[in-house]
Scaffold this active site. Structure first.
Site, PDB file in Angstrom:
ATOM      1  N   HIS A 144      -4.018  -5.652  -8.764  1.00 24.42           N
ATOM      2  CA  HIS A 144      -5.176  -5.307  -7.390  1.00 24.42           C
ATOM      3  C   HIS A 144      -6.295  -4.472  -7.689  1.00 24.42           C
ATOM      4  CE1 HIS A 144      -0.650  -4.366  -6.456  1.00 24.42           C
ATOM      5  NE2 HIS A 144      -1.373  -5.688  -6.059  1.00 24.42           N
ATOM      6  N   LYS A 180      11.126  -1.059   4.411  1.00 24.84           N
ATOM      7  CA  LYS A 180      11.232  -1.619   3.429  1.00 24.84           C
ATOM      8  C   LYS A 180      11.482  -0.353   2.366  1.00 24.84           C
ATOM      9  CE  LYS A 180       8.382  -5.057   1.347  1.00 24.84           C
ATOM     10  NZ  LYS A 180       7.017  -5.812   0.583  1.00 24.84           N
ATOM     11  N   ARG A 193      -3.645 -15.290  -6.501  1.00 16.58           N
ATOM     12  CA  ARG A 193      -2.962 -15.912  -7.766  1.00 16.58           C
ATOM     13  C   ARG A 193      -2.293 -17.071  -7.826  1.00 16.58           C
ATOM     14  NH1 ARG A 193       1.087 -11.045  -7.350  1.00 16.58           N
ATOM     15  NH2 ARG A 193       1.470 -12.014  -5.272  1.00 16.58           N
TER      16      ARG A 193
HETATM   17  O1  PNS Z   1       1.537  -6.121  -1.341  1.00 14.84           O
HETATM   18  P1  PNS Z   1       1.353  -7.037  -0.574  1.00 14.84           P
HETATM   19  O2  PNS Z   1       3.043  -6.694   0.240  1.00 14.84           O
HETATM   20  O3  PNS Z   1       1.391  -8.700  -0.525  1.00 14.84           O
HETATM   21  O4  PNS Z   1       0.692  -7.141   1.299  1.00 14.84           O
HETATM   22  C1  PNS Z   1       1.309  -7.634   2.421  1.00 14.84           C
HETATM   23  C2  PNS Z   1       0.337  -6.674   3.675  1.00 14.84           C
HETATM   24  C3  PNS Z   1       0.395  -5.252   3.857  1.00 14.84           C
HETATM   25  C4  PNS Z   1      -1.113  -6.686   3.942  1.00 14.84           C
HETATM   26  C5  PNS Z   1       0.436  -7.028   5.083  1.00 14.84           C
HETATM   27  O5  PNS Z   1       2.713  -7.567   5.109  1.00 14.84           O
HETATM   28  C6  PNS Z   1      -0.022  -6.600   6.130  1.00 14.84           C
HETATM   29  O6  PNS Z   1      -0.459  -6.591   6.487  1.00 14.84           O
HETATM   30  N1  PNS Z   1       0.677  -6.227   6.853  1.00 14.84           N
HETATM   31  C7  PNS Z   1       0.845  -5.068   7.976  1.00 14.84           C
HETATM   32  C8  PNS Z   1       1.064  -5.836   9.488  1.00 14.84           C
HETATM   33  C9  PNS Z   1       0.366  -7.021   9.940  1.00 14.84           C
HETATM   34  O7  PNS Z   1      -0.862  -6.492  10.132  1.00 14.84           O
HETATM   35  N2  PNS Z   1       0.830  -8.318   9.760  1.00 14.84           N
HETATM   36  C10 PNS Z   1       0.107  -9.098   9.578  1.00 14.84           C
HETATM   37  C11 PNS Z   1       0.054  -9.666  11.601  1.00 14.84           C
HETATM   38  S1  PNS Z   1       1.472 -10.034  12.058  1.00 14.84           S
END
Ligand code: PNS
Length: 159
Positions: A19, A43, A92
């Site tokens: 990150h 979660k 990744r």
């Molecule tokens: O570290 P991660 O878990 O890979 O991050 C994922 C994240 C937080 C970027 C993604 O799940 C997200 O943006 N969640 C918020 C809800 C949202 O906007 N979802 C996408 C459209 S449905």
């Protein structure tokens, strides 16, 4: 350098060197970087949102133009509220691709937000928060995956 702010969103449970590499690289291309922690009560996470934000803030303290925040709900709405035009995500391996592509398309369709993908540095491509937690739970070495203050926080959680 772009003119819009960029968000680096994620769960950050906890922040890793992968990150941080992404945040540093985003900061060299955008004038303002917002690291945004998803506050998702459904979660189960090891660290609270406040703990995760504090671990991130300590990790990015020396980087100019980098802020730490959290959001609930849609990332796209958070971006619009904060005047952010681009989302930065790390890629990744091929396993990340399909999910990331869908998220990017969804965010573009909803709010015309662009997603910039940064190819993960090869030394960090295996690193994930889940692997870090699994290693910490078994009291394994963390020094190549997270900064020392994150390793200490993990050690206290699993002590
Ligand atoms: O570290 P991660 O878990 O890979 O991050 C994922 C994240 C937080 C970027 C993604 O799940 C997200 O943006 N969640 C918020 C809800 C949202 O906007 N979802 C996408 C459209 S449905």
């Amino acid at each position: 350098m772009g003119t819009t702010a960029v968000v680096v969103p994620g769960s950050f449970d906890p922040i890793t060197f992968g990150h941080l590499d992404l945040v540093e690289r985003a900061a060299s291309h955008f004038p303002r970087v917002v690291v945004a922690v998803l506050d998702n009560p459904s979660k189960s996470a090891l660290f609270t949102v406040e703990e995760r934000k504090a671990l991130i803030a300590a990790s990015v303290a020396k980087l100019p133009h980098v802020e730490v925040d959290s959001f609930e709900g849609l990332l796209a709405d958070f971006c619009v509220q904060r005047g952010i035009g681009v989302i930065a995500r790390g890629m990744r391996t091929g396993r990340d691709f399909e999910h990331e592509l869908r998220l990017a398309q969804m965010n573009r369709r909803m709010r015309r937000l662009e997603t910039a993908f940064f190819a993960s540095s090869s030394e960090h491509s295996h690193v994930s928060s889940s692997l870090v937690k699994e290693t910490a739970r078994r009291h394994g070495p963390l020094a190549t995956m997270v900064p020392p203050h994150v390793a200490s926080a993990l050690a206290s959680k699993y002590s």
